[in-house]
Design a protein around this motif. Structure first.
Motif, short mmCIF file in Angstrom:
data_model
loop_
_atom_site.label_atom_id
_atom_site.label_comp_id
_atom_site.label_asym_id
_atom_site.label_seq_id
_atom_site.Cartn_x
_atom_site.Cartn_y
_atom_site.Cartn_z
N UNK A 53 0.85 -1.19 0.00
CA UNK A 53 0.00 0.00 0.00
C UNK A 53 0.88 1.24 0.00
N UNK A 54 0.56 2.18 -0.89
CA UNK A 54 1.34 3.41 -1.00
C UNK A 54 0.41 4.61 -1.01
N UNK A 55 0.83 5.68 -0.35
CA UNK A 55 0.03 6.90 -0.34
C UNK A 55 0.88 8.11 -0.05
N UNK A 56 0.44 9.27 -0.52
CA UNK A 56 1.16 10.51 -0.26
C UNK A 56 1.05 10.88 1.22
N UNK A 57 2.14 11.42 1.77
CA UNK A 57 2.14 11.92 3.14
C UNK A 57 2.21 13.44 3.16
N UNK A 58 1.98 14.05 2.00
CA UNK A 58 1.92 15.50 1.91
C UNK A 58 3.28 16.16 1.74
N UNK A 59 3.31 17.48 1.86
CA UNK A 59 4.53 18.26 1.70
C UNK A 59 4.97 18.82 3.06
N UNK A 60 6.25 19.06 3.16
CA UNK A 60 6.79 19.74 4.33
C UNK A 60 7.86 20.73 3.86
N UNK A 61 8.06 21.77 4.63
CA UNK A 61 8.94 22.86 4.17
C UNK A 61 10.42 22.51 4.25
N UNK A 62 10.79 21.67 5.24
CA UNK A 62 12.21 21.38 5.42
C UNK A 62 12.40 20.04 6.13
N UNK A 63 13.66 19.76 6.47
CA UNK A 63 14.00 18.49 7.11
C UNK A 63 13.34 18.37 8.48
N UNK A 65 10.42 19.43 9.34
CA UNK A 65 9.05 18.99 9.11
C UNK A 65 8.99 17.50 8.83
N UNK A 66 9.97 16.99 8.07
CA UNK A 66 10.04 15.55 7.80
C UNK A 66 10.26 14.78 9.10
N UNK A 67 11.14 15.29 9.95
CA UNK A 67 11.41 14.62 11.22
C UNK A 67 10.17 14.57 12.11
N UNK A 68 9.36 15.61 12.05
CA UNK A 68 8.11 15.62 12.82
C UNK A 68 7.16 14.54 12.31
N UNK A 69 7.07 14.41 10.97
CA UNK A 69 6.24 13.34 10.40
C UNK A 69 6.75 11.97 10.82
N UNK A 70 8.06 11.82 10.81
CA UNK A 70 8.66 10.54 11.20
C UNK A 70 8.36 10.23 12.67
N UNK A 71 8.42 11.24 13.52
CA UNK A 71 8.14 11.04 14.95
C UNK A 71 6.69 10.63 15.17
#
Length: 247
Positions: A53-63, A65-71
């Motif tokens: 299963x694959x899906x978009x996780x949206x956009x983030x402004x910088x690294x 923001x990515x780390x927050x999604x990962x957390x």
């Protein structure tokens, strides 16, 4: 009063949409039972099943923001062992966990890559069963929709696949065997690839709602059969809407 009525119908719409998405995801997983039944009917011993299963996780402004999604993903996905793979072109974090019996492996992968000055992110949830246990599979299938709702925020695409072995000498050619498997699903061929030791048929069946539109026609079933050499076994792979694993 008017606002309450509007709110009521908005809630009804959201509940209906959520239920429709969950029903679709459950149907994608339970198609594995249809493919397993087809293999049983044709003397193929199923060795492996998988759901991707694959899906978009949206956009983030910088690294950050990515780390927050990962957390947030780590917090939602319990029991996974995580590792980060920071490559030159993109950021990637992957987590793995196994079922209690060890026969089902789940992998979550969060990826971010540069796009238009931001970081676009997507999530992949891959599940693999290394042996067939109907009770364990049904237990997984019952929990699948809730996991999709937990891990993903928006639309997703799910691919299901089974792989098996025909150990006996086949009485018919690879192409005829593929056609016989295809008719089990009341499907019609869309595209074909025929070689001496390999056959692949893409087809369409009305019994399954989801489909992919190709340059020719809609398809939602793919069958691949490979002869593994003189005296060797014959590998059979069935996938919907396409095969996502190597064959």
């Amino acid at each position: 009063m008017k606002k309450n009525i509007i709110l009521f119908f908005a809630i009804i719409f959201l509940v209906h949409s959520y239920a429709s998405v969950q029903a679709k995801e459950t149907a994608n997983v339970t198609k594995i039972l249809d493919m397993k039944q087809a293999m049983d009917q044709h003397g193929v011993i199923m060795k492996k099943w998988s759901v991707y299963t694959k899906g978009s996780a949206g956009f983030t402004s910088d690294v950050n923001g990515y780390r927050q999604k990962a957390a947030l993903l780590k917090k939602a996905a319990k029991g996974y062992k995580w590792n980060a793979i920071n490559e030159q072109e993109h950021l990637k974090m992957s987590g793995v966990r196994f079922s209690e019996a060890g026969s089902i492996k789940e992998r979550l992968t969060l990826v971010a890559y540069p796009q238009k000055g931001k970081l676009a992110t997507y999530l992949v949830y891959a599940v693999e069963g290394r042996s067939w246990n109907k009770n364990q599979f049904q237990q997984f299938a019952r929990s699948f929709q809730s996991r999709i709702a937990t891990y993903f925020e928006g639309k997703t695409a799910t691919f299901s696949c089974v792989t098996g072995i025909h150990s006996d000498t086949m009485d018919v050619g690879l192409y005829k065997q593929a056609l016989e498997l295809m008719t089990t699903f009341s499907a019609v061929p869309v595209e074909e690839l025929k070689e001496e030791t390999f056959v692949s048929i893409s087809a369409y069946t009305k019994h399954w709602d989801e489909k992919l539109n190709t340059a020719h026609k809609a398809m939602n079933l793919q069958i691949a059969i490979r002869n593994q050499g003189m005296g060797g076994q014959t590998a059979v792979t069935i996938g919907t809407p396409i095969i996502t694993s190597e064959y």
